[in-house]
Design a protein around this motif. Structure first.
Motif, PDB file in Angstrom:
ATOM      1  N   PHE A 210       0.834  -1.214   0.000  1.00  0.00           N
ATOM      2  CA  PHE A 210       0.000   0.000   0.000  1.00  0.00           C
ATOM      3  C   PHE A 210       0.861   1.253   0.000  1.00  0.00           C
ATOM      4  N   ARG A 211       0.692   2.083  -1.004  1.00  0.00           N
ATOM      5  CA  ARG A 211       1.402   3.366  -1.044  1.00  0.00           C
ATOM      6  C   ARG A 211       0.451   4.413  -1.606  1.00  0.00           C
ATOM      7  N   ARG A 212       0.409   5.572  -0.941  1.00  0.00           N
ATOM      8  CA  ARG A 212      -0.513   6.612  -1.417  1.00  0.00           C
ATOM      9  C   ARG A 212       0.167   7.387  -2.544  1.00  0.00           C
ATOM     10  N   LYS A 217      -1.734   4.348 -15.050  1.00  0.00           N
ATOM     11  CA  LYS A 217      -1.620   2.984 -15.561  1.00  0.00           C
ATOM     12  C   LYS A 217      -0.342   2.337 -15.003  1.00  0.00           C
ATOM     13  N   GLY A 218      -0.493   1.193 -14.384  1.00  0.00           N
ATOM     14  CA  GLY A 218       0.679   0.498 -13.835  1.00  0.00           C
ATOM     15  C   GLY A 218       1.124   1.033 -12.492  1.00  0.00           C
ATOM     16  N   ARG A 219       0.386   2.018 -11.958  1.00  0.00           N
ATOM     17  CA  ARG A 219       0.738   2.487 -10.617  1.00  0.00           C
ATOM     18  C   ARG A 219      -0.527   2.625  -9.781  1.00  0.00           C
ATOM     19  N   TYR A 220      -0.588   1.859  -8.724  1.00  0.00           N
ATOM     20  CA  TYR A 220      -1.800   1.801  -7.914  1.00  0.00           C
ATOM     21  C   TYR A 220      -1.473   2.094  -6.458  1.00  0.00           C
ATOM     22  N   ARG A 221      -2.527   2.302  -5.664  1.00  0.00           N
ATOM     23  CA  ARG A 221      -2.320   2.530  -4.234  1.00  0.00           C
ATOM     24  C   ARG A 221      -2.319   1.209  -3.471  1.00  0.00           C
ATOM     25  N   GLN A 222      -3.114   0.262  -3.951  1.00  0.00           N
ATOM     26  CA  GLN A 222      -2.941  -1.118  -3.481  1.00  0.00           C
ATOM     27  C   GLN A 222      -2.425  -1.878  -4.683  1.00  0.00           C
ATOM     28  N   PHE A 223      -1.188  -2.324  -4.584  1.00  0.00           N
ATOM     29  CA  PHE A 223      -0.607  -3.084  -5.688  1.00  0.00           C
ATOM     30  C   PHE A 223      -0.016  -4.356  -5.097  1.00  0.00           C
ATOM     31  N   TYR A 224       0.473  -5.225  -5.979  1.00  0.00           N
ATOM     32  CA  TYR A 224       0.891  -6.548  -5.505  1.00  0.00           C
ATOM     33  C   TYR A 224       2.346  -6.811  -5.844  1.00  0.00           C
ATOM     34  N   GLN A 225       3.019  -7.428  -4.937  1.00  0.00           N
ATOM     35  CA  GLN A 225       4.419  -7.786  -5.190  1.00  0.00           C
ATOM     36  C   GLN A 225       4.652  -9.260  -4.881  1.00  0.00           C
ATOM     37  N   ILE A 226       5.624  -9.811  -5.618  1.00  0.00           N
ATOM     38  CA  ILE A 226       6.156 -11.126  -5.294  1.00  0.00           C
ATOM     39  C   ILE A 226       7.632 -10.875  -5.033  1.00  0.00           C
ATOM     40  N   VAL A 356      20.437   3.430  -8.431  1.00  0.00           N
ATOM     41  CA  VAL A 356      20.893   3.565  -7.034  1.00  0.00           C
ATOM     42  C   VAL A 356      19.749   3.306  -6.067  1.00  0.00           C
ATOM     43  N   ARG A 357      20.103   3.097  -4.850  1.00  0.00           N
ATOM     44  CA  ARG A 357      19.117   3.026  -3.775  1.00  0.00           C
ATOM     45  C   ARG A 357      19.618   4.019  -2.740  1.00  0.00           C
ATOM     46  N   GLY A 358      18.756   4.899  -2.307  1.00  0.00           N
ATOM     47  CA  GLY A 358      19.216   6.023  -1.507  1.00  0.00           C
ATOM     48  C   GLY A 358      19.483   5.742  -0.041  1.00  0.00           C
ATOM     49  N   ASN A 378       7.698   1.276 -16.423  1.00  0.00           N
ATOM     50  CA  ASN A 378       8.137   0.039 -17.075  1.00  0.00           C
ATOM     51  C   ASN A 378       9.022  -0.853 -16.216  1.00  0.00           C
ATOM     52  N   ALA A 379       9.271  -0.463 -14.955  1.00  0.00           N
ATOM     53  CA  ALA A 379      10.083  -1.319 -14.086  1.00  0.00           C
ATOM     54  C   ALA A 379       9.189  -2.411 -13.519  1.00  0.00           C
ATOM     55  N   VAL A 380       9.552  -3.658 -13.768  1.00  0.00           N
ATOM     56  CA  VAL A 380       8.732  -4.749 -13.247  1.00  0.00           C
ATOM     57  C   VAL A 380       9.363  -5.410 -12.026  1.00  0.00           C
ATOM     58  N   CYS A 381      10.617  -5.044 -11.744  1.00  0.00           N
ATOM     59  CA  CYS A 381      11.257  -5.626 -10.562  1.00  0.00           C
ATOM     60  C   CYS A 381      12.403  -4.735 -10.108  1.00  0.00           C
ATOM     61  N   GLY A 382      12.538  -4.590  -8.805  1.00  0.00           N
ATOM     62  CA  GLY A 382      13.674  -3.853  -8.254  1.00  0.00           C
ATOM     63  C   GLY A 382      14.275  -4.666  -7.127  1.00  0.00           C
ATOM     64  N   GLY A 383      15.585  -4.546  -6.951  1.00  0.00           N
ATOM     65  CA  GLY A 383      16.182  -5.311  -5.852  1.00  0.00           C
ATOM     66  C   GLY A 383      17.610  -4.927  -5.587  1.00  0.00           C
ATOM     67  N   ALA A 404      11.832  -7.383  -5.386  1.00  0.00           N
ATOM     68  CA  ALA A 404      10.361  -7.331  -5.355  1.00  0.00           C
ATOM     69  C   ALA A 404       9.874  -7.128  -6.779  1.00  0.00           C
ATOM     70  N   ILE A 405       9.049  -8.062  -7.226  1.00  0.00           N
ATOM     71  CA  ILE A 405       8.464  -7.990  -8.572  1.00  0.00           C
ATOM     72  C   ILE A 405       7.113  -7.296  -8.458  1.00  0.00           C
ATOM     73  N   GLY A 406       6.832  -6.375  -9.353  1.00  0.00           N
ATOM     74  CA  GLY A 406       5.505  -5.748  -9.386  1.00  0.00           C
ATOM     75  C   GLY A 406       4.568  -6.645 -10.181  1.00  0.00           C
ATOM     76  N   THR A 407       3.647  -7.307  -9.502  1.00  0.00           N
ATOM     77  CA  THR A 407       2.765  -8.282 -10.172  1.00  0.00           C
ATOM     78  C   THR A 407       1.836  -7.586 -11.170  1.00  0.00           C
ATOM     79  N   ASP A 408       1.262  -6.442 -10.753  1.00  0.00           N
ATOM     80  CA  ASP A 408       0.298  -5.749 -11.630  1.00  0.00           C
ATOM     81  C   ASP A 408       0.923  -5.441 -12.992  1.00  0.00           C
ATOM     82  N   ARG A 409       2.116  -4.837 -12.932  1.00  0.00           N
ATOM     83  CA  ARG A 409       2.777  -4.443 -14.194  1.00  0.00           C
ATOM     84  C   ARG A 409       3.231  -5.656 -14.986  1.00  0.00           C
ATOM     85  N   SER A 410       3.741  -6.680 -14.289  1.00  0.00           N
ATOM     86  CA  SER A 410       4.207  -7.872 -15.009  1.00  0.00           C
ATOM     87  C   SER A 410       3.047  -8.459 -15.798  1.00  0.00           C
TER      88      SER A 410
HETATM   89  P1  AMP Z   1      10.069  -1.028  -5.124  1.00  0.00           P
HETATM   90  O1  AMP Z   1       9.539  -1.776  -3.914  1.00  0.00           O
HETATM   91  O2  AMP Z   1       9.695   0.430  -5.111  1.00  0.00           O
HETATM   92  O3  AMP Z   1      11.511  -1.304  -5.398  1.00  0.00           O
HETATM   93  O4  AMP Z   1       9.255  -1.611  -6.361  1.00  0.00           O
HETATM   94  C1  AMP Z   1       9.456  -2.887  -6.895  1.00  0.00           C
HETATM   95  C2  AMP Z   1       8.478  -3.094  -8.019  1.00  0.00           C
HETATM   96  O5  AMP Z   1       7.144  -3.012  -7.521  1.00  0.00           O
HETATM   97  C3  AMP Z   1       8.536  -2.023  -9.085  1.00  0.00           C
HETATM   98  O6  AMP Z   1       9.501  -2.349 -10.058  1.00  0.00           O
HETATM   99  C4  AMP Z   1       7.141  -2.044  -9.664  1.00  0.00           C
HETATM  100  O7  AMP Z   1       7.020  -3.060 -10.633  1.00  0.00           O
HETATM  101  C5  AMP Z   1       6.290  -2.427  -8.478  1.00  0.00           C
HETATM  102  N1  AMP Z   1       5.631  -1.229  -7.901  1.00  0.00           N
HETATM  103  C6  AMP Z   1       6.126  -0.334  -7.029  1.00  0.00           C
HETATM  104  N2  AMP Z   1       5.210   0.601  -6.720  1.00  0.00           N
HETATM  105  C7  AMP Z   1       4.086   0.295  -7.418  1.00  0.00           C
HETATM  106  C8  AMP Z   1       2.768   0.868  -7.533  1.00  0.00           C
HETATM  107  N3  AMP Z   1       2.415   1.947  -6.843  1.00  0.00           N
HETATM  108  N4  AMP Z   1       1.874   0.269  -8.358  1.00  0.00           N
HETATM  109  C9  AMP Z   1       2.208  -0.841  -9.067  1.00  0.00           C
HETATM  110  N5  AMP Z   1       3.422  -1.428  -8.979  1.00  0.00           N
HETATM  111  C10 AMP Z   1       4.353  -0.877  -8.177  1.00  0.00           C
END
Ligand code: AMP
Length: 520
Positions: A210-212, A217-226, A356-358, A378-383, A404-410
C-alpha cells in the motif's frame, strides 16, 4: 316541557362518548398517517441508498475472472520456480508498527513517508511514550477491552493520571499498512531467531502493498508484489547471481520475455560516503540548472538525483561523477565476480551507473528489470543487497539480498504481448430436462467435477433451446443432454458445441472420453 335530569345526563354522556370516539378515530388516523410518512421516508432512504453506487477506492481495483486466473497462474509459477531454488514461502502480516518502516525505509526517504497509510490502533495494548523517546507497552486486560464509551473514558482518565504523575505520554500504537515487505521479512528473521538455522535463510512472499501514490496505468495505491530474500552470513556474489538467475527463469517461464536486466554496484560504507560527498559537491556546482525536487535532494539524499527523469536534467546528470570510478577494492572485486557469475549462467545484463538506492543500509549490488510495452511505469522488478538492514532493526550482523516484482505491471506486460495462457474455461454444461432426470444430473455433475472437469449445472429446469443457448453463451465445450430417454436407457448424450457432433455414451464411456479430451 322540562327534561328529566336523568335524560339530560344520559345525553351529555353520549355526547362525551361520541367526542371520545371521534378523538380516538382522529388519533388512529394521525398514527396511520405518521406510519405512512415514516414508511415513505424509509422507502425514500432505501431508494437513495440503492442509487448510491459504491465504488472501489481510487488506486485500488478488483481483479475479476477470467483475468484472476492469469494472476493465479503467475503466482503459481513463482511458487514452482522459487521452490526449485529451495526458497520457502513466508506469509507476513499486512500491517506492522509504523516504527518498523520509519526505521528501515527511513523518515528522510521523502516519498515513502507521506505515502504510507498509517493509523493509530486503539487495540488492547496501550503504548506509553517515555520522555527519552523509549516506549513502554501496557497490556490492557481482556476484561478492560474498550467495549463501550464509558470504559474508554475511564481508561483515558487513567492514562491522563499516569501522564500527570509520571511525566509519561500515552498514545495508541501507530501502525502502517506495509508499503513493501523486506522490512517485515527482516523483522520476522530477527523475531524467529532465524540466524540459528543452518545455511542461508531463503524466503519468498507475495501479496498486496500500500502506497498513497498518484494513480496511473501500472501504478496503484494497493498493488501486488512477489519478492524473495536471502539472509545469512555470506555475501558471496554467487548468491546475487543465483537470485538473478531465479528471477529471470521465473520471468521467462511466466511469458515475460522482452525484458532487460540492469545492474549496478553502489559500494558500501567504506567507499560510498566519499562518493556521496563528491556527488553533493558536484551537484552544488550545477544546482541552479536543476529543478526543485533535485535541488532539495542535494541536501537530503544526493543519490536520488540520479533517479531523476526530468528531461532538462539529463545532460547535467550524465556529466556527474560515476560510482563505478569510486568503488573500494572489495566492492570492485565483488561487482567483477558478480558479472563473472552472471556470464557463467548465460545471463544477459546491462550496466546502469544511475541505478541507485538512496538508503544507507543498501550495499553493493542493485538491479532492476524493465519490460517492454509499459510506457513510463516500465520497471517490473527492483532489488539489491541490504547488508545493514537486519542490524539496523536490532538484529545480529546479517547479509541480505532480495527483489520485489511488481505483479500488476508484469501481468499487464504479459497480456500486452499476448503471452497470457488462455483459461481452461467451462468444459461441460449439463442440460437436464424433466424433473425425473434431475437426480441423475446432480450425481453425474459431481462425478465429472471429481474427475477435475469444470462443470455447470443449471439450478432450475429450463426449456431445451434456452438451456443449450446458455451453454453456448457460457462458452462450454460440451453440453451433456439428459432427458427422460437418457435416464430410461442409462446413457448420456454428449454434444460438442463447436460442431454440434453428438454421441450417446454410457457413464464409463463418458468419463473416459472427457478425461482424454482434457489431457489433449
Ligand atoms: P520497489 O519496492 O519500489 O523497489 O518496487 C518494486 C516493483 O514493484 C517495481 O519495479 C514495480 O514493478 C512495483 N511497484 C512499485 N510501486 C508500485 C505501484 N504503486 N503500483 C504498481 N506497482 C508498483
Amino acid at each position: 316541557m322540562t327534561e328529566n335530569p336523568n335524560d339530560q345526563e344520559k345525553a351529555l354522556a353520549k355526547l362525551r362518548e361520541r367526542e371520545l370516539d371521534d378523538q380516538a378515530k382522529a388519533d388512529t388516523k394521525r398514527a396511520q398517517l405518521e406510519q405512512a410518512e415514516a414508511h415513505d421516508l424509509a422507502k425514500a432512504r432505501a431508494i437513495e441508498q440503492a442509487q448510491h453506487r459504491f465504488r472501489a477506492i481510487k488506486g485500488t481495483r478488483d481483479i475479476l475472472p477470467p483475468n484472476s486466473a492469469v494472476w493465479n497462474w503467475f503466482e503459481d509459477t513463482a511458487r514452482e520456480v522459487f521452490e526449485a531454488y529451495n526458497f520457502g514461502e513466508i506469509r507476513l502480516p499486512i500491517f506492522e508498527q509504523t516504527e518498523l518502516f520509519a526505521r528501515s525505509i527511513g523518515l528522510q526517504a521523502d516519498a515513502i513517508n507521506k505515502e504510507m497509510y498509517s493509523f493509530e490502533d486503539r487495540g488492547s495494548d496501550v503504548i506509553v511514550k517515555r520522555s527519552d523517546g523509549g516506549l513502554i507497552v501496557i497490556e490492557v486486560k481482556e476484561s478492560l477491552r474498550l467495549r463501550d464509551n464509558e470504559m474508554r473514558a475511564q481508561l483515558e482518565d487513567l492514562l491522563a493520571r499516569v501522564e500527570r504523575s509520571s511525566g509519561l505520554a500515552a498514545m495508541a500504537e501507530p501502525v502502517t499498512l506495509r508499503p513493501e515487505a523486506t522490512a517485515s521479512v527482516a523483522r520476522a528473521y530477527i523475531e524467529h531467531n532465524m540466524q540459528a538455522l543452518p545455511g542461508n535463510t531463503k524466503l519468498y512472499y507475495m501479496g498486496p502493498m500500500f502506497r498513497r501514490e498518484r494513480p496511473q496505468k501500472g501504478r496503484y495505491r494497493q498493488f501486488y508484489q512477489i519478492g524473495a530474500e536471502v539472509l545469512g552470513q555470506s555475501d558471496a556474489p554467487a548468491i546475487d547471481a543465483e537470485v538473478l538467475e531465479m528471477l529471470l527463469v521465473f520471468f521467462n517461464r511466466a511469458g515475460l520475455t522482452r525484458t532487460t536486466l540492469c545492474i549496478n554496484s553502489i559500494g558500501d560504507k567504506n567507499c560510498r560516503p566519499q562518493y556521496v560527498e563528491l556527488l553533493r559537491q558536484e551537484l552544488q556546482r550545477v544546482k541552479d540548472q536543476l529543478g526543485a525536487d533535485s535541488q532539495r535532494r542535494i541536501e537530503t539524499n544526493p543519490l536520488r538525483v540520479l533517479d531523476s527523469k526530468v528531461p532538462s536534467e539529463q545532460p547535467i546528470i550524465e556529466k556527474l561523477p560515476r560510482i563505478s570510478d569510486h568503488l573500494c577494492d572489495d566492492c570492485r572485486a565483488h561487482f567483477a565476480k558478480l558479472k563473472d557469475e552472471l556470464n557463467l549462467r548465460g545471463i544477459q545484463y546491462e550496466e546502469n551507473w544511475r541505478l541507485v538506492r538512496g538508503l544507507d543500509y543498501y550495499t553493493r549490488t542493485t538491479f532492476e528489470v524493465i519490460a517492454e510495452g509499459l510506457g513510463s511505469q516500465n520497471a517490473v522488478c527492483g532489488g539489491g543487497r541490504y547488508d545493514g538492514l537486519v542490524e539496523l532493526l536490532g538484529g545480529p550482523p546479517t547479509k541480505g539480498i532480495g527483489f520485489a516484482i511488481g505483479t500488476d505491471r508484469s501481468i499487464l506486460s504479459i497480456e500486452e504481448t499476448g503471452n497470457a495462457p488462455a483459461p481452461d474455461g467451462l468444459s461441460v454444461y449439463v442440460a437436464w430436462m424433466g424433473l425425473a432426470s434431475y437426480p441423475t444430473a446432480v450425481w453425474i455433475t459431481r462425478k465429472l467435477r471429481d474427475a477435475g472437469l469444470t462443470v455447470e449445472l443449471p439450478p432450475e429446469e429450463m426449456k431445451f433451446k434456452k438451456s443449450l443457448g446458455l451453454a453456448d453463451k457460457l462458452g462450454a465445450r460440451y453440453a451433456l443432454i439428459l432427458g427422460e430417454d437418457e435416464v430410461a436407457s442409462r446413457t448420456f448424450t454428449l454434444k460438442r458445441l463447436a460442431d454440434a457432433e453428438q454421441k450417446k455414451l454410457t457413464e464409463a464411456e463418458l468419463l473416459e472420453y472427457l478425461e482424454s479430451e482434457r489431457r489433449r
